[in-house]
Write an enzyme that holds these catalytic residues in place. Structure first.
Site, PDB file in Angstrom:
ATOM      1  N   LYS A   1       0.617   3.943 -15.498  1.00  0.00           N
ATOM      2  CA  LYS A   1       1.188   5.213 -15.980  1.00  0.00           C
ATOM      3  C   LYS A   1       1.945   5.943 -14.874  1.00  0.00           C
ATOM      4  O   LYS A   1       1.565   5.878 -13.700  1.00  0.00           O
ATOM      5  CB  LYS A   1       0.046   6.120 -16.502  1.00  0.00           C
ATOM      6  CG  LYS A   1      -0.929   5.400 -17.424  1.00  0.00           C
ATOM      7  CD  LYS A   1      -1.990   6.311 -18.021  1.00  0.00           C
ATOM      8  CE  LYS A   1      -3.061   5.489 -18.726  1.00  0.00           C
ATOM      9  NZ  LYS A   1      -4.198   5.141 -17.870  1.00  0.00           N
TER      10      LYS A   1
ATOM     11  N   TYR B   1      -4.852   6.951 -10.385  1.00  0.00           N
ATOM     12  CA  TYR B   1      -6.236   6.498 -10.177  1.00  0.00           C
ATOM     13  C   TYR B   1      -6.426   5.929  -8.768  1.00  0.00           C
ATOM     14  O   TYR B   1      -7.551   5.765  -8.319  1.00  0.00           O
ATOM     15  CB  TYR B   1      -6.663   5.438 -11.212  1.00  0.00           C
ATOM     16  CG  TYR B   1      -6.598   5.852 -12.670  1.00  0.00           C
ATOM     17  CD1 TYR B   1      -6.417   7.180 -13.041  1.00  0.00           C
ATOM     18  CD2 TYR B   1      -6.730   4.900 -13.684  1.00  0.00           C
ATOM     19  CE1 TYR B   1      -6.346   7.553 -14.374  1.00  0.00           C
ATOM     20  CE2 TYR B   1      -6.670   5.265 -15.019  1.00  0.00           C
ATOM     21  CZ  TYR B   1      -6.468   6.587 -15.367  1.00  0.00           C
ATOM     22  OH  TYR B   1      -6.406   6.937 -16.686  1.00  0.00           O
TER      23      TYR B   1
ATOM     24  N   HIS C   1       2.256   9.798 -18.309  1.00  0.00           N
ATOM     25  CA  HIS C   1       0.818  10.113 -18.317  1.00  0.00           C
ATOM     26  C   HIS C   1       0.488  11.428 -19.036  1.00  0.00           C
ATOM     27  O   HIS C   1      -0.485  11.517 -19.774  1.00  0.00           O
ATOM     28  CB  HIS C   1       0.324  10.138 -16.861  1.00  0.00           C
ATOM     29  CG  HIS C   1      -1.132   9.867 -16.694  1.00  0.00           C
ATOM     30  ND1 HIS C   1      -1.651   9.188 -15.628  1.00  0.00           N
ATOM     31  CD2 HIS C   1      -2.203  10.186 -17.457  1.00  0.00           C
ATOM     32  CE1 HIS C   1      -2.970   9.093 -15.745  1.00  0.00           C
ATOM     33  NE2 HIS C   1      -3.329   9.705 -16.843  1.00  0.00           N
TER      34      HIS C   1
HETATM   35  P1  NAD Z   1     -15.396   6.722 -21.484  1.00  0.00           P
HETATM   36  O1  NAD Z   1     -15.573   7.455 -22.753  1.00  0.00           O
HETATM   37  O2  NAD Z   1     -15.024   5.286 -21.488  1.00  0.00           O
HETATM   38  O3  NAD Z   1     -16.746   6.966 -20.709  1.00  0.00           O
HETATM   39  C1  NAD Z   1     -17.099   6.285 -19.567  1.00  0.00           C
HETATM   40  C2  NAD Z   1     -18.558   6.637 -19.259  1.00  0.00           C
HETATM   41  O4  NAD Z   1     -19.367   6.307 -20.395  1.00  0.00           O
HETATM   42  C3  NAD Z   1     -19.092   5.776 -18.128  1.00  0.00           C
HETATM   43  O5  NAD Z   1     -18.861   6.403 -16.893  1.00  0.00           O
HETATM   44  C4  NAD Z   1     -20.546   5.692 -18.470  1.00  0.00           C
HETATM   45  O6  NAD Z   1     -21.203   6.845 -17.971  1.00  0.00           O
HETATM   46  C5  NAD Z   1     -20.565   5.751 -19.973  1.00  0.00           C
HETATM   47  N1  NAD Z   1     -20.736   4.414 -20.597  1.00  0.00           N
HETATM   48  C6  NAD Z   1     -19.879   3.359 -20.597  1.00  0.00           C
HETATM   49  N2  NAD Z   1     -20.395   2.342 -21.295  1.00  0.00           N
HETATM   50  C7  NAD Z   1     -21.589   2.753 -21.758  1.00  0.00           C
HETATM   51  C8  NAD Z   1     -22.594   2.153 -22.553  1.00  0.00           C
HETATM   52  N3  NAD Z   1     -22.462   0.918 -23.029  1.00  0.00           N
HETATM   53  N4  NAD Z   1     -23.705   2.879 -22.846  1.00  0.00           N
HETATM   54  C9  NAD Z   1     -23.845   4.143 -22.385  1.00  0.00           C
HETATM   55  N5  NAD Z   1     -22.930   4.768 -21.639  1.00  0.00           N
HETATM   56  C10 NAD Z   1     -21.812   4.084 -21.321  1.00  0.00           C
HETATM   57  O7  NAD Z   1     -14.385   7.579 -20.589  1.00  0.00           O
HETATM   58  P2  NAD Z   1     -13.147   7.293 -19.664  1.00  0.00           P
HETATM   59  O8  NAD Z   1     -13.460   6.341 -18.581  1.00  0.00           O
HETATM   60  O9  NAD Z   1     -12.604   8.614 -19.261  1.00  0.00           O
HETATM   61  O10 NAD Z   1     -12.095   6.638 -20.673  1.00  0.00           O
HETATM   62  C11 NAD Z   1     -11.817   5.250 -20.725  1.00  0.00           C
HETATM   63  C12 NAD Z   1     -10.487   4.937 -20.094  1.00  0.00           C
HETATM   64  O11 NAD Z   1      -9.450   5.734 -20.681  1.00  0.00           O
HETATM   65  C13 NAD Z   1     -10.384   5.315 -18.609  1.00  0.00           C
HETATM   66  O12 NAD Z   1     -11.098   4.430 -17.768  1.00  0.00           O
HETATM   67  C14 NAD Z   1      -8.888   5.299 -18.428  1.00  0.00           C
HETATM   68  O13 NAD Z   1      -8.408   3.976 -18.347  1.00  0.00           O
HETATM   69  C15 NAD Z   1      -8.438   5.967 -19.719  1.00  0.00           C
HETATM   70  N6  NAD Z   1      -8.225   7.420 -19.561  1.00  0.00           N
HETATM   71  C16 NAD Z   1      -6.960   7.894 -19.719  1.00  0.00           C
HETATM   72  C17 NAD Z   1      -6.705   9.242 -19.569  1.00  0.00           C
HETATM   73  C18 NAD Z   1      -5.309   9.748 -19.763  1.00  0.00           C
HETATM   74  O14 NAD Z   1      -5.017  10.912 -19.457  1.00  0.00           O
HETATM   75  N7  NAD Z   1      -4.403   8.935 -20.259  1.00  0.00           N
HETATM   76  C19 NAD Z   1      -7.725  10.145 -19.242  1.00  0.00           C
HETATM   77  C20 NAD Z   1      -9.013   9.643 -19.077  1.00  0.00           C
HETATM   78  C21 NAD Z   1      -9.254   8.281 -19.254  1.00  0.00           C
END
Ligand code: NAD
Length: 278
Positions: free
Chosen positions: A75, A50, A108
């Site tokens: 990760k 990240y 990861h």
């Molecule tokens: P998420 O499902 O948390 O979606 C984030 C998006 O949802 C935001 O950009 C925003 O547009 C919207 N959102 C957030 N709060 C909201 C609300 N209250 N109302 C309406 N819309 C809202 O997706 P993410 O960020 O991909 O996943 C969360 C976390 O998971 C990441 O930040 C990361 O730490 C982790 N992650 C890990 C991997 C992996 O491969 N291990 C991959 C992706 C994400």
């Protein structure tokens, strides 16, 4: 406000709701994490790839919150599975985070084409034994990957962090995890905002019944299933909204209606498939 904790299979506790910083730009990360800590988050999920571990570290250092009240996950990236690279990689992450150890370190992705996730897992066991991380787990591992690392080492990961939201529930993995004492961390818990989850009647109806937002209903659904979540936002009002999910409960019927959203054919997936990431 008290965020419930989940006990991992190694006895360590993890706050069930945290803050994930995927796609939080490095320049904004210190402010965003500082704000998250101010509004009450105590669990931060980042990753070397990240590019924002330094901002996470700066926010932690500036917060004055005792280290033992925080839970920090990072990760190991895909190009550092081989040889002694995992040790170098965690050292770099710890330097950027300004920590002596993280709470959770994850492989990861399984990177099946490189066929080196067993080696990476063996290295994570060493890193845990050396005290550089309190718990170890994996991310994006499907059942064959999980079975393989457990068979090779006898060490069961504390968590598997996978894409999981109402339209893509990965029941094969969650069933395996439940049977093997592995906790599920749901990434993309809100579907990454990539589809109109909130327009789905089961979510909208529960939201209006409880006077909550659709996002709060979806997060509550995760929590009631026992999943660990860390939704991402850089807006303070959404950070607060996403944390405000402990004063109501979905009924069994509401949970079942959201369970039924997944078409069951994998078409609800919004991001990469583990076999495609190498
Ligand atoms: P998420 O499902 O948390 O979606 C984030 C998006 O949802 C935001 O950009 C925003 O547009 C919207 N959102 C957030 N709060 C909201 C609300 N209250 N109302 C309406 N819309 C809202 O997706 P993410 O960020 O991909 O996943 C969360 C976390 O998971 C990441 O930040 C990361 O730490 C982790 N992650 C890990 C991997 C992996 O491969 N291990 C991959 C992706 C994400």
């Amino acid at each position: 406000m008290t965020i419930p904790t989940v006990t991992l299979n190694d006895g360590n506790q993890i706050p069930q709701l945290g803050y994930g910083v995927f796609k939080v730009p490095p320049a904004d990360t210190e402010r965003a994490v500082a704000e998250a800590l101010e509004v009450g988050y105590r669990h931060i999920d980042t990753a070397a790839i990240y590019g924002n571990e330094q901002g996470v570290g700066a926010a932690i250092a500036g917060s004055g919150i005792p280290r033992d009240e925080l839970f920090v996950t990072t990760k190991l990236w895909n190009d550092r599975h081989d040889g002694d690279e995992p040790r170098a990689a965690i050292g770099e992450s710890l330097d950027k985070l300004g920590l002596d150890a993280v709470d959770l370190y994850l492989v990861h992705w399984p990177t099946p084409a490189a066929d080196n996730h067993v080696h990476a897992w063996e290295k994570l066991i060493e890193l845990r034994d050396a005290g550089l991380t309190r718990s170890i787990g994996v991310s994006n591992f499907l059942v064959p990957h999980l079975e393989r690392i457990v068979e090779a080492t006898g060490v069961v990961p504390a968590v598997d962090q996978i894409e999981l939201h109402p339209a893509y529930q990965q029941r094969e993995v969650t069933d395996w995890a439940a049977a093997n004492d592995v906790r599920i961390e749901a990434w993309g818990p809100l579907g990454q905002g990539k589809y109109d989850l909130f327009g789905v009647p089961a979510v909208a109806e529960a939201a209006s019944a409880h006077g909550k937002s659709p996002a709060q209903v979806v997060l509550r659904w995760h929590l009631q299933h026992g999943f660990i979540v860390f939704p991402k936002s850089v807006r303070r009002e959404r950070l607060e909204e996403n944390l405000d999910v402990f004063d109501f409960a979905l009924t069994d019927a509401e949970v079942a209606a959201i369970d039924a959203i997944d078409p069951g054919d994998g078409s609800g997936r919004v991001s990469a498939h583990p076999d495609e990431v190498n």
